[in-house]
Design an enzyme around this catalytic site. Structure first.
Site, PDB file in Angstrom:
ATOM      1  N   HIS A   1       4.377 -25.210  18.531  1.00 34.29           N
ATOM      2  CA  HIS A   1       4.537 -24.516  19.642  1.00 34.29           C
ATOM      3  C   HIS A   1       5.799 -23.722  19.863  1.00 34.29           C
ATOM      4  O   HIS A   1       6.794 -24.761  19.761  1.00 34.29           O
ATOM      5  CB  HIS A   1       4.099 -25.185  21.037  1.00 34.29           C
ATOM      6  CG  HIS A   1       4.054 -24.189  22.162  1.00 34.29           C
ATOM      7  ND1 HIS A   1       3.395 -23.156  22.255  1.00 34.29           N
ATOM      8  CD2 HIS A   1       4.992 -24.138  23.187  1.00 34.29           C
ATOM      9  CE1 HIS A   1       3.660 -22.632  23.569  1.00 34.29           C
ATOM     10  NE2 HIS A   1       4.384 -23.131  24.019  1.00 34.29           N
TER      11      HIS A   1
ATOM     12  N   CYS B   1       5.175  -4.195  -9.316  1.00 33.39           N
ATOM     13  CA  CYS B   1       5.085  -4.784  -8.163  1.00 33.39           C
ATOM     14  C   CYS B   1       6.635  -4.665  -7.400  1.00 33.39           C
ATOM     15  O   CYS B   1       7.082  -4.288  -6.234  1.00 33.39           O
ATOM     16  CB  CYS B   1       4.802  -6.142  -8.200  1.00 33.39           C
ATOM     17  SG  CYS B   1       5.140  -7.142  -6.863  1.00 33.39           S
TER      18      CYS B   1
HETATM   19  P1  FAD Z   1       2.423  -4.399 -13.543  1.00 30.50           P
HETATM   20  O1  FAD Z   1       3.208  -4.930 -12.314  1.00 30.50           O
HETATM   21  O2  FAD Z   1       1.614  -3.006 -13.295  1.00 30.50           O
HETATM   22  O3  FAD Z   1       3.146  -4.426 -14.771  1.00 30.50           O
HETATM   23  C1  FAD Z   1       2.926  -4.136 -16.025  1.00 30.50           C
HETATM   24  C2  FAD Z   1       4.215  -3.758 -16.691  1.00 30.50           C
HETATM   25  O4  FAD Z   1       3.603  -3.576 -18.209  1.00 30.50           O
HETATM   26  C3  FAD Z   1       4.744  -2.413 -16.334  1.00 30.50           C
HETATM   27  O5  FAD Z   1       6.226  -2.686 -15.891  1.00 30.50           O
HETATM   28  C4  FAD Z   1       4.756  -1.675 -17.641  1.00 30.50           C
HETATM   29  O6  FAD Z   1       5.980  -0.636 -17.557  1.00 30.50           O
HETATM   30  C5  FAD Z   1       4.689  -2.702 -18.609  1.00 30.50           C
HETATM   31  N1  FAD Z   1       4.081  -2.084 -19.764  1.00 30.50           N
HETATM   32  C6  FAD Z   1       2.579  -1.565 -19.817  1.00 30.50           C
HETATM   33  N2  FAD Z   1       2.272  -1.318 -21.274  1.00 30.50           N
HETATM   34  C7  FAD Z   1       3.279  -1.701 -21.878  1.00 30.50           C
HETATM   35  C8  FAD Z   1       3.677  -1.328 -23.261  1.00 30.50           C
HETATM   36  N3  FAD Z   1       2.594  -0.764 -24.167  1.00 30.50           N
HETATM   37  N4  FAD Z   1       4.633  -1.792 -23.587  1.00 30.50           N
HETATM   38  C9  FAD Z   1       5.844  -2.297 -22.838  1.00 30.50           C
HETATM   39  N5  FAD Z   1       5.527  -2.334 -21.608  1.00 30.50           N
HETATM   40  C10 FAD Z   1       4.485  -1.995 -20.984  1.00 30.50           C
HETATM   41  N6  FAD Z   1       0.173  -6.280  -4.578  1.00 30.50           N
HETATM   42  C11 FAD Z   1       0.164  -7.403  -3.591  1.00 30.50           C
HETATM   43  O7  FAD Z   1      -0.290  -8.572  -4.181  1.00 30.50           O
HETATM   44  N7  FAD Z   1       1.034  -7.240  -2.579  1.00 30.50           N
HETATM   45  C12 FAD Z   1       1.396  -6.001  -2.002  1.00 30.50           C
HETATM   46  O8  FAD Z   1       2.025  -6.017  -1.045  1.00 30.50           O
HETATM   47  C13 FAD Z   1       1.459  -4.956  -3.071  1.00 30.50           C
HETATM   48  N8  FAD Z   1       1.892  -3.726  -2.983  1.00 30.50           N
HETATM   49  C14 FAD Z   1       1.617  -2.637  -3.691  1.00 30.50           C
HETATM   50  C15 FAD Z   1       2.257  -1.534  -3.246  1.00 30.50           C
HETATM   51  C16 FAD Z   1       2.137  -0.587  -4.139  1.00 30.50           C
HETATM   52  C17 FAD Z   1       2.730   0.763  -3.727  1.00 30.50           C
HETATM   53  C18 FAD Z   1       1.569  -0.567  -5.392  1.00 30.50           C
HETATM   54  C19 FAD Z   1       1.309   0.601  -6.314  1.00 30.50           C
HETATM   55  C20 FAD Z   1       0.987  -1.816  -5.976  1.00 30.50           C
HETATM   56  C21 FAD Z   1       0.989  -2.913  -4.905  1.00 30.50           C
HETATM   57  N9  FAD Z   1       0.633  -4.048  -5.128  1.00 30.50           N
HETATM   58  C22 FAD Z   1       0.683  -5.281  -4.318  1.00 30.50           C
HETATM   59  C23 FAD Z   1      -0.118  -4.359  -6.341  1.00 30.50           C
HETATM   60  C24 FAD Z   1       0.710  -5.160  -7.214  1.00 30.50           C
HETATM   61  O9  FAD Z   1       1.834  -4.264  -7.729  1.00 30.50           O
HETATM   62  C25 FAD Z   1      -0.189  -5.248  -8.676  1.00 30.50           C
HETATM   63  O10 FAD Z   1      -1.461  -6.105  -8.334  1.00 30.50           O
HETATM   64  C26 FAD Z   1       0.752  -6.093  -9.864  1.00 30.50           C
HETATM   65  O11 FAD Z   1       2.241  -5.512  -9.788  1.00 30.50           O
HETATM   66  C27 FAD Z   1      -0.096  -6.263 -11.215  1.00 30.50           C
HETATM   67  O12 FAD Z   1       0.771  -6.850 -11.937  1.00 30.50           O
HETATM   68  P2  FAD Z   1       0.790  -6.914 -13.609  1.00 30.50           P
HETATM   69  O13 FAD Z   1       1.624  -7.843 -14.240  1.00 30.50           O
HETATM   70  O14 FAD Z   1      -0.699  -7.014 -13.899  1.00 30.50           O
HETATM   71  O15 FAD Z   1       1.214  -5.356 -13.810  1.00 30.50           O
END
Ligand code: FAD
Ligand code: NAD
Length: 467
Positions: A446, A44
């Protein structure tokens, strides 16, 4: 020598799910370790929501400047020179925001007394993992494990990522604006980034497999976006199939297999969805039940293994940052002994297209069978603030769906420039179980776009003032 840590809580993944879980756990006095292999903030903050919105904002400013430099000018503003885009500076500005936010997350984790370990976690059993860090191996054995590994972009086998075939990650850090961009997938990312690049002067073509863009939303909501795309020279192929690439660009088959053509493309952006990151960290050692590709959880985000919790993109739709954070906060509180369940009335979603789309709850075509409903729709063209900021230019509106019997609001949507900020009020109305009369009886400021919410409720009640 291997360092061993034995925290109460181990969080794997520093995205909006994991870092929020870790901060809340720390605030609650739980001894917490967070493992992140990349930068704090996850998808994110570093390559998703925030950098894409920064690029979208900069693209909008550039487009306005280009229009102001044209013969007709813009609202009486005439630029005497064509604006110059130094895209490396734009990307640098975007990177600065990412740096600030990622650093900020580090500060918040420290303040909450969370220990951060930088490296890739690999589990040998459900509660034990090894992390290879720059300072050596760290073994972590925890009482509770919160899995928040997130998701990655889905690749197409016949268009593997590499060279000119890119995912959103590369699209957010290009060295220059491509002259031509073919986007495969007209969903959230394809449209948000496709529109931004169109505003930056790139010739964009969108190829969508279904018969309309943003198939998650109903046709009325996406019509203003389609209108914008048409007006701005973005070509959209619906019901089309990408086949591969040749020297010139992207090969596609148009709707119904009628014809094959090549779309000129310096870059091919593949945005056909995201998949949970379930590989490479030892999921198979943990004996977790799965729900298709996702880790299976109950309404407390508990997995099938005791004291192993999972949140965010790893556990299913909607793959949204605010859902991940809400789950993270809840799980930390459950571990601290609070009684919590993940049971939101609805989770609002915003698509940052031009114009923007906000949706929460049910749309009229999702109204439950056998339940009579009323719909109130109010056009932004009849809202003073909207006219002053062009929020209704392509036919935007606010629409509310309510049960006929008691006027309980079942869903609210809007489409219009700048209307993303309405999402908070929409979600609050749903969560508070509001009825149309609650909205009608609330004095809205407004001139604001919010007045259109008020008017949509009045319309559903049969007495809108301004239409
Ligand atoms: P992530 O943010 O994916 O974080 C997971 C983390 O875990 C990563 O940093 C990764 O490096 C780490 N990781 C994974 N496995 C391991 C491991 N074994 N050891 C150590 N570290 C590890 N959502 C919205 O709500 N609004 C938006 O405007 C929006 N825009 C987006 C735009 C784009 C281009 C993209 C790709 C996504 C967007 N999203 C948006 C979706 C949003 O980014 C995700 O829903 C959100 O980041 C999910 O959060 P998370 O914590 O589940 O996982
Ligand atoms: P998406 O699911 O939003 O859209 C993918 C699109 O690709 C769909 O319209 C689908 O029909 C189409 N498609 C699938 N296979 C295809 C093929 N072979 N050829 C042509 N089209 C094909 O996925 P996304 O845009 O990659 O985004 C992934 C997720 O990231 C979203 O579902 C959302 O959860 C999250 N996201 C959210 C926001 C936001 O909240 N503003 C922004 C970006 C991403």
């Amino acid at each position: 020598m291997t360092e061993t840590l034995r925290p109460k809580v181990l969080v794997v993944g520093g995205g909006p799910g994991g870092y929020v879980a870790a901060i809340r756990a720390g605030q609650l006095g739980l001894d917490t370790v967070l493992v992140e292999s990349g930068r704090l903030g996850g998808t994110c903050l570093t390559r998703g929501c925030i950098p894409s919105k920064a690029l979208i904002h900069a693209a909008g400013l550039y487009e306005e400047a280009v229009l102001a430099a044209g013969e007709a000018g813009r609202f009486g503003i005439h630029l005497m020179q064509t604006p110059e885009l130094r895209f490396d500076e734009t990307i640098g500005w975007k990177d600065g925001i990412v740096d600030r936010l990622s650093g900020g997350v580090g500060g918040l984790l420290r303040k909450a007394k969370v220990k951060t370990v930088n490296g890739w976690a690999r589990f040998s059993d459900a509660k034990t993992c090894m992390v290879d860090t720059a300072d050596g191996l760290v073994m972590i054995r925890a009482e509770h494990v919160i899995l928040a590994t997130g998701s990655t972009a889905v690749a197409l086998p016949f268009l593997p990522f590499g060279d000119r075939v890119i995912s959103s990650t590369e699209a957010l850090s290009l060295a220059e604006v491509p002259k031509t961009l073919a986007v495969v997938g007209g969903g959230y990312i394809g449209l948000e980034l496709g529109i931004a690049y169109a505003k930056l002067g790139c010739k964009v073509t969108i190829v969508e497999a279904q018969d309309r863009i943003l198939p998650l939303y109903d046709a009325a909501l996406t019509a203003p976006v389609l209108r914008w795309l048409e007006k701005h020279g973005v070509t959209v192929h619906l019901g089309a199939r990408a086949l591969g690439q040749d020297a010139e660009g992207l090969l596609i088959e148009t709707a119904g297999g009628q014809s094959r053509l090549t779309i000129p493309a310096d870059r091919i952006l593949v945005t056909v969805g995201r998949k949970p990151l379930t590989e490479g960290w030892g999921l198979e050692q943990m004996a977790l039940a799965m729900d298709g590709r996702f880790v299976k959880i109950d309404d407390r985000c508990a997995t099938s293994t005791t004291h192993v919790w999972a949140i965010g993109d790893l556990v299913g739709e909607p793959m949204l940052a605010h859902k991940a954070s809400a789950q993270g906060e809840m799980v930390a509180e459950i571990i601290a002994g609070h009684r919590r369940r993940f049971d939101p009335v609805a989770i609002a979603a915003v698509c940052f297209t031009e114009p923007e789309i906000v949706s929460v709850g049910l749309t009229p075509d999702q109204a439950p069978e056998g339940i009579d409903t009323v719909v109130g729709q109010f056009p932004f063209q009849a809202n003073g603030r909207a006219l002053s900021m062009q929020a209704g230019d392509d036919g935007g509106f606010v629409r509310v769906l309510a049960r006929k019997s008691d006027h309980r609001i079942l869903g609210i949507q809007a489409v219009g420039r700048h209307c993303s900020e309405l999402a908070g009020e929409f979600a609050t109305l749903m969560e508070m179980g509001a009825v149309l009369e609650d909205v009608a009886g609330t004095i809205h400021v407004h001139p604001t776009l919010g007045e259109a919410i008020h008017e949509s409720a009045l319309k559903a009640l049969g007495h809108a003032i301004h239409i």
